[in-house]
Scaffold this active site. Sequence first.
Site, PDB file in Angstrom:
ATOM      1  N   GLU A 236      11.314   3.768   4.774  1.00 13.46           N
ATOM      2  CA  GLU A 236      11.435   3.094   6.077  1.00 13.46           C
ATOM      3  C   GLU A 236      12.429   1.934   6.029  1.00 13.46           C
ATOM      4  O   GLU A 236      12.173   0.850   6.554  1.00 13.46           O
ATOM      5  CB  GLU A 236      10.058   2.614   6.548  1.00 13.46           C
ATOM      6  CG  GLU A 236       9.093   3.757   6.836  1.00 13.46           C
ATOM      7  CD  GLU A 236       7.733   3.279   7.304  1.00 13.46           C
ATOM      8  OE1 GLU A 236       7.267   2.210   6.845  1.00 13.46           O
ATOM      9  OE2 GLU A 236       7.119   3.983   8.128  1.00 13.46           O
ATOM     10  N   GLU A 319       4.692  11.011   7.961  1.00 14.02           N
ATOM     11  CA  GLU A 319       3.507  10.148   8.001  1.00 14.02           C
ATOM     12  C   GLU A 319       2.815  10.361   9.336  1.00 14.02           C
ATOM     13  O   GLU A 319       3.132   9.711  10.334  1.00 14.02           O
ATOM     14  CB  GLU A 319       3.867   8.672   7.812  1.00 14.02           C
ATOM     15  CG  GLU A 319       4.303   8.300   6.407  1.00 14.02           C
ATOM     16  CD  GLU A 319       4.434   6.796   6.208  1.00 14.02           C
ATOM     17  OE1 GLU A 319       3.973   6.029   7.087  1.00 14.02           O
ATOM     18  OE2 GLU A 319       4.989   6.383   5.173  1.00 14.02           O
TER      19      GLU A 319
END
Length: 665
Positions: A236, A319
């Site tokens: 991320e 995710e």
Amino acid sequence: MNRSKSLAATSKSITAMARKQSSKTMLIFFLLLSLLAFLSFLPVFASLPSLPSYSHSYDLHFHLPRHQRLHRRQKIGVRKFEIAEDKFWKDGKPFQIIGGDLHYFRVLPEYWEDRLLRAKALGLNTIQTYIPWNLHEPEAGKLVFEGIADLVSFLKLCQKLGLLVMLRAGPYICAEWDLGGFPAWLLSIHPDVRLRSSDPAYLQKVEGWWGVLLPKVAPLLYGNGGPIIMVQIENEFGSYGNDKAYLSHLVKLARGHLGEDIILYTTDGGSRETLEKGTIQGDGVFAAVDFTTGDNPWPIFKLQKQFNSPGKSPPLSSEFYTGWLTHWSEKMARTDADFTAAALEKIMLQNGSVVLYMAHGGTNFGFYNGANTGADESDYKPDLTSYDYDAPITESGDVDNAKFKAIRRVVGKFSSVSLPSLPPNNKKTGYGSIQLKRTAFLFDLLDEIDPLHIVEAESPTAMEYLNQMFGFVLYVSEYAAKTGGSKLVIPKVHDRAQVFISCSPEVNGGQVSYVGTIERWSNQAINLPNVKCVSSTSLFILVENMGRVNYGPYIFDRKGILSSVYVDGSVLKRWKMISIPFHNLNEVPKFNPVIQVTSKFHKVSAGKKLEHNSGMSQEHKKHAVSNGRTLLPTVQFFVHLTLLLYTSLPSKSNGHKPWCDIIIF
């Protein structure tokens, strides 16, 4: 003449037959030789890379559909996991990833197989796991790959159970794990290294770490016969920075150790801004996305395609949130089972791939929990020891719950194989009442401290500069008490400071009195009472590291007292710092030299002197406390002590119940 002619004819016939037989023999020999030569080249042909693919279904050289060509490769035993036509392909067949995060470092090795089998019963075909650098290199140059850190054994167990693996190699992982997986000793380097950047000092450390890690996992790549189908680069990054040179450097490192065939991937939030900053276009790296469970997935998958090469964007939510994390003082996070299952079905209905975060949460053992911040770094929110995450497989391994069953029903609709039978919950037993007895006053635990391990400095020093990464640090100084009391101010303390005072043993036996607590999130001044000491009053400040920030702009999170300390507006000088790592609480103290040391501060020369706050000399590091060890040997003690006593303690004003109080009071 006739006989001569007959003999001549016979001789000629025999010669012809011999020549014919010789030609036949030579032909057979040639054919056998050709066959052997062909067979010797088969491995070479098998190892050749696949021919370039095109956006249509046919190759320019072979007039067969691509999936048929892939199927032909499968027949000669070539293992290959690849991306083409916006799909994942496993050994020549389209493959839908139905995965889940299950972190080996949050589960005791004795339970790895149990939890993986429960993940299979949920319908998963893939396990995704992070690799925390700090677990494997707790001290610079000290590498650990045994016990709960035995990554290779975990990966081999996944393969044994028929599970593929998506490996999140970092070096930054977030994961609600201390410092996002970075070893805290990186914060002791002077000058400061810039984490998650192209800083050469930082990259040198990453190269050293990956130079150990990646060769260990390379034999376990799918193409080499192992379970690893993909390896993640960073994590991320688009939510943090925009350093493309850094990301590209990581790709180069990974390719150098793992080869060109392995799929490298990034994970970023499903917005244009995060994808623009976090993806690595042009380096053949697959861009995956994550997003809130309640979001409509398909517009985000459409956006994802813009950040992948044509035909190289199978929809993947790497995710998919089955629950959420919980901070101290918050209610345990809970998400609705049916809502979660319905959101999952939206992805799988159109052949999207998905990884549940988490399939099984587990436990933040020892002091490895992370923390988050809000608007600024003082808005500090440490995570719980529990990482249950409201996952379908609970922290204790239970699966007899609504969320597990709801997700299993959805996965069962799309799984290419029948799911294993639903396993029962693990049996539990009651241990009855446990009689607790205080065996030591906190300050008694300091009796074994070698004077060489007491560090002196004009100003307080961060925990990391003391070469201690977890636990507590006791800061000791003196001040002149005033009639009517004094005011103590510490502008920057990470994370929670309990304050004590005492006189010399001649006045009250050196008894230490608790006067108050200063917390990072409130940081209020403390009024020090007027104590009629013969000489100066000793001041003890016990600072607790409650977990380093793991996400956002404030991850450079040193611990301890990080500013000057003020008493009645004046800076307090001359400090002693004593490391208390709490790696062993079983030693019963015999005497208490600390009060004696502090009551005669000016006469004591304990340890080496620290010249400044920003770093330590090599000589001083040699004599300072060296205790950056992992705390896994005492995991059971901490977990049991916390669970047994936590519920009996009164809450602080913000709901926080510090376990440190259990020992002190």
